[in-house]
Every structure is written in C-alpha cells, then in structure tokens.
Design a protein around this motif. Structure first.
Motif, PDB file in Angstrom:
ATOM      1  N   SER A 236      -4.502   3.631   4.176  1.00  0.00           N
ATOM      2  CA  SER A 236      -4.275   2.393   5.035  1.00  0.00           C
ATOM      3  C   SER A 236      -5.136   1.934   5.527  1.00  0.00           C
ATOM      4  O   SER A 236      -5.240   1.095   5.971  1.00  0.00           O
TER       5      SER A 236
ATOM      6  N   MET B 200      -1.811   4.072  -4.153  1.00  0.00           N
ATOM      7  CA  MET B 200      -2.680   3.120  -3.370  1.00  0.00           C
ATOM      8  C   MET B 200      -3.307   2.473  -4.606  1.00  0.00           C
ATOM      9  O   MET B 200      -3.711   1.456  -4.933  1.00  0.00           O
TER      10      MET B 200
ATOM     11  N   SER C   7       0.923  -1.320  -0.292  1.00  0.00           N
ATOM     12  CA  SER C   7       0.410  -0.200  -0.528  1.00  0.00           C
ATOM     13  C   SER C   7       0.761   1.352  -0.219  1.00  0.00           C
ATOM     14  O   SER C   7       1.973   1.471   0.325  1.00  0.00           O
TER      15      SER C   7
ATOM     16  N   THR D  51      -2.287  -1.340  -5.926  1.00  0.00           N
ATOM     17  CA  THR D  51      -3.571  -2.699  -5.349  1.00  0.00           C
ATOM     18  C   THR D  51      -4.199  -2.732  -6.643  1.00  0.00           C
ATOM     19  O   THR D  51      -4.232  -4.769  -6.473  1.00  0.00           O
TER      20      THR D  51
END
Length: 435
Positions: free
Chosen positions: A14, A90, A4, A94
C-alpha cells in the motif's frame, strides 16, 4: 477493483501503490477486452520459477513452483514497464481476478514456450442453430403424420391430443430424421431437445397413459398449503364416501360368492385400441382404425367378457354400452341369476345416464330380475375389472396386429389359465336402439 492488501503486509504494497494508480491499472487491464491479451499481461507480471528449497523430497512436494507478483509503475498519464513487486493479495485484488485466471495464463504460456495461443472459446462450428419457420413447419407436419387422437377420459375438459404410449421424443426424433424430405423443407431440427422444444411450444400433445389413478380432489388437498377447517372436513367426508363405496362393493362381491342367484360385476370401456398395432415405424404414419373393447368382469366366478367392435360397426356411446350390458344379462340370466349388481366409474356419456337406466328397466321387466348399478367415488374408481385391461395391454405390447380379428384372438389368449376371456364380436345386429 477490490480493497488493497492489509497494512500488515510484509511487502508494504500500500506504500508503493496509491489507490489512483491501482485504479488506472485496473481500468487498463479490463479495457483490453481480449482474453488472450489479458493472459499475456498476467504471464508477464506473474513470474513462475522453480522452488530453490524443499522441506521434503522434491518428488513428494505438493508445490514445485513459486510465483512472484508484480504490477507496472505509473508516472504521469502513462504506465511504465518498470515492475513493482507486490504480494499475491494486492495483485489479485487490484485486477479483481481469481487465482485460476493467473494459473490458466501461466499454463498457456508454459505450453507455448512464452507464446499464448488465441482464445478458442466461441470459435467452434457447433453453434446453436436458429429455429426458423421451416424447421417448425417440418416438426409440426411430422407430428401430425402420427395422427394424434383425443383423450378417451378427459376430452371434454382438455383440447390436448395424445400419441401412442410406445412413442417417446427420442424415438420420434429418430423417425423424424428418416422422414425428413430436404426437397420439401430447407432446414431441419438437429437435436432431440430442439425437436422437443418446438413440439412443446407449438402443439398441445402428450403420450397416452392408462387411466389416471390419482384423485384430483385428494391431489389438490395434499398440495394446499393453507388448509382450512372446512377443507379438512370436506376431504374427510370424501375419504369416508370412498371407503363406504368400497365396503359396499366388497359386500356385493362376497354375496355373489355365497349365492349363485346374485351376480356382481364391474364394467368399463378400455382405452381406444388401434389397427394396425406394433413397433413398426411405418405404422405410426398410417391412418388408424379405432377398435373398442368393452369389458365386464364377473367378481363371483372371476370370468371376464370382452365385447369388441371397431369404429365402422358402431360408436362408443350410451347406446352401445347399453346393448353390451343387455346382451350380457341375456346370456347369463339362464344360469339362474335373479339379482344383478353392477359397478362402474362415473362416465356420464357411457354409464351414468337415462339410456342405461331405461335399458335396466326393460331387462328387469323382460327377465323378471332385480338390477342395481352403483358408482365408485370419482378419483377412486379402481376395480377388479382394471386387471383385464392391464393384462391385455401387457400381452399385446410387442405383438404385430394388422386386423381387428387379430385383436379379438389376442383377447382370447391374453389369459392363460382355465378361464380365458370370452370374446363377443359385436355386430350391428347386436346394437339395439335404446334411445
């Protein structure tokens, strides 16, 4: 899935998404298995909008848009459509994608006014064609139609056959398209690469090149990464022998220039010539008549001699070479020559054998002359006589020659100065049975 964003992230991503949720989003995205639907997902959760403020004039700004990134909220076993705002890092980590993937999705969405067209990759009709047995057979038959011949220089060491030097794979492929018969073959090679790959895989073929100038022993030494002291000494001895032979040849040449009773000459058989000869496509498929040209170059007078015949007259072995050299001695001994010094390569089948040696014994006894025959070191046999072959090949490169007589005429007019080559048309009567 990648790690992350850092804990210093301004959006505190997060804290909004646990690792389990990120993993489920990642699995869902890659389980789609379709680029078009993945582009739809990215265009939905990566929103591009025009910038509201510019630090410079809008026309000079390098970035006109701002992209906001979101990920879906997860609840239970389902992923809700509610969007959670995340940072760029992120979002990309991801889904484990690059920004180019996102940029492509946004461009396609803008181009289609929100609708993304189906991915067109792999949908073209220009797919690689499977090479079947009929294609291979057609290519092999076409190459065989050129009547490839064995190499004149390495036929004892290799089974490789050669085509005329004027050919090339692109030229052969063009001729192949003209030659191909759809009534005989169900399919054909469609590209030069396909044609070339079939030949390289199924036929040991090459294009004829002039006599190799690279010494095999020197080439091995230069590419040897683990040279021992013994290898070094052996190579140095090889180079000394080469220099010694060349100095001896130079000395013989100087003596011939100073003394008319000494004749120093280099002789060699030119590569096999063909009749008919020329850049006409139909010639490549005709059965060729092989023509031989044995050259002798007088280093003292710079006079070249061409002993020429075709395969119906004689072969090209030691007996034919001996006959030509004997004829040369017979024609020049009347000029007062008492000492003949011949130089050649180490071809055992033509120059370095007992047939030639016994011919020298007969000529020495009959004409009361001295004869010596020295051989240049293997791999370093270049000599003054090679210029005859190079000049003839250069002068006849673009000429159409249909008969042996036209070749003989080409030999006579190849050299345009005051000493044209003397051409001796070898007949069966000239060939003596020295064996």
């Amino acid at each position: 899935m990648k790690t992350s964003c850092p804990v210093t992230c301004r959006k505190k991503c997060s804290e909004k998404l646990t690792e389990d949720i990120r993993q489920r989003i990642f699995d869902m995205f890659w389980s789609i298995g379709d680029h078009s639907r993945q582009w739809d997902f990215l265009a939905r959760y990566a929103v591009r909008a025009e910038k509201k403020r510019f630090t410079v004039e809008k026309e000079n700004s390098k970035r006109l848009h701002t992209i906001s990134y979101f990920l879906p909220r997860s609840q239970g076993d389902n992923i809700e459509t509610t969007k959670i705002s995340v940072c760029k890092t992120m979002f990309l980590r991801t889904l484990s994608i690059s920004f180019n993937f996102v940029y492509t999705a946004l461009e396609k969405s803008d181009k289609g006014n929100g609708f993304i067209e189906t991915d067109q990759r792999g949908k073209h009709i220009n797919h690689p064609k499977i090479i079947n047995e009929d294609i291979v057979r057609s290519v092999i038959d076409h190459v065989e139609a050129f009547s490839p011949v064995e190499s004149h220089y390495t036929r004892k060491k290799s089974s490789k056959k050669y085509l005329e030097g004027s050919l090339s794979f692109p030229k052969m492929f063009k001729l192949y398209n003209e030659w191909f018969d759809p009534n005989k073959y169900s399919s054909k090679a469609t590209t030069v690469r396909q044609y070339r790959d079939i030949i390289n895989k199924n036929i040991n073929i090459g294009f004829h090149k002039p006599k190799k100038d690279i010494c095999e022993q020197c080439h091995i030494y230069e590419n040897n990464k683990q040279v021992t002291q013994s290898d070094k000494e052996k190579h140095e001895e090889h180079l000394k022998e080469k220099e010694k032979a060349r100095k001896m040849k130079t000395k013989d040449k100087e003596l011939a220039l100073q003394n008319n009773e000494i004749l120093t000459a280099a002789f060699d058989l030119q590569k096999c010539l063909n009749v008919p000869h020329g850049n006409v496509s139909t010639f490549y498929y005709k059965r060729k008549l092989s023509l031989y040209n044995f050259t002798i170059f007088n280093m003292g007078s710079h006079q070249g001699y061409c002993f020429s015949w075709h395969q119906q007259t004689a072969k090209r072995g030691a007996n034919e070479i001996s006959s030509c050299v004997f004829k040369f001695i017979e024609d020049t001994v009347g000029e007062g020559v008492k000492d003949y010094r011949f130089w050649s390569d180490n071809c055992g089948g033509q120059n370095r054998n007992r047939i030639v040696f016994l011919m020298y014994m007969l000529a020495s006894l009959k004409f009361n002359i001295d004869i010596s025959h020295r051989f240049l070191i293997v791999g370093h046999t270049q000599n003054e006589g090679d210029s005859m072959h190079a000049l003839i090949e250069r002068q006849t490169k673009d000429k159409l020659l249909y008969t042996p007589d036209q070749w003989y005429t080409a030999f006579r007019f190849a050299k345009s100065d005051d000493k044209p080559y003397k051409v001796i048309e070898v007949s069966q009567d000239l060939i003596k049975d020295f064996k």
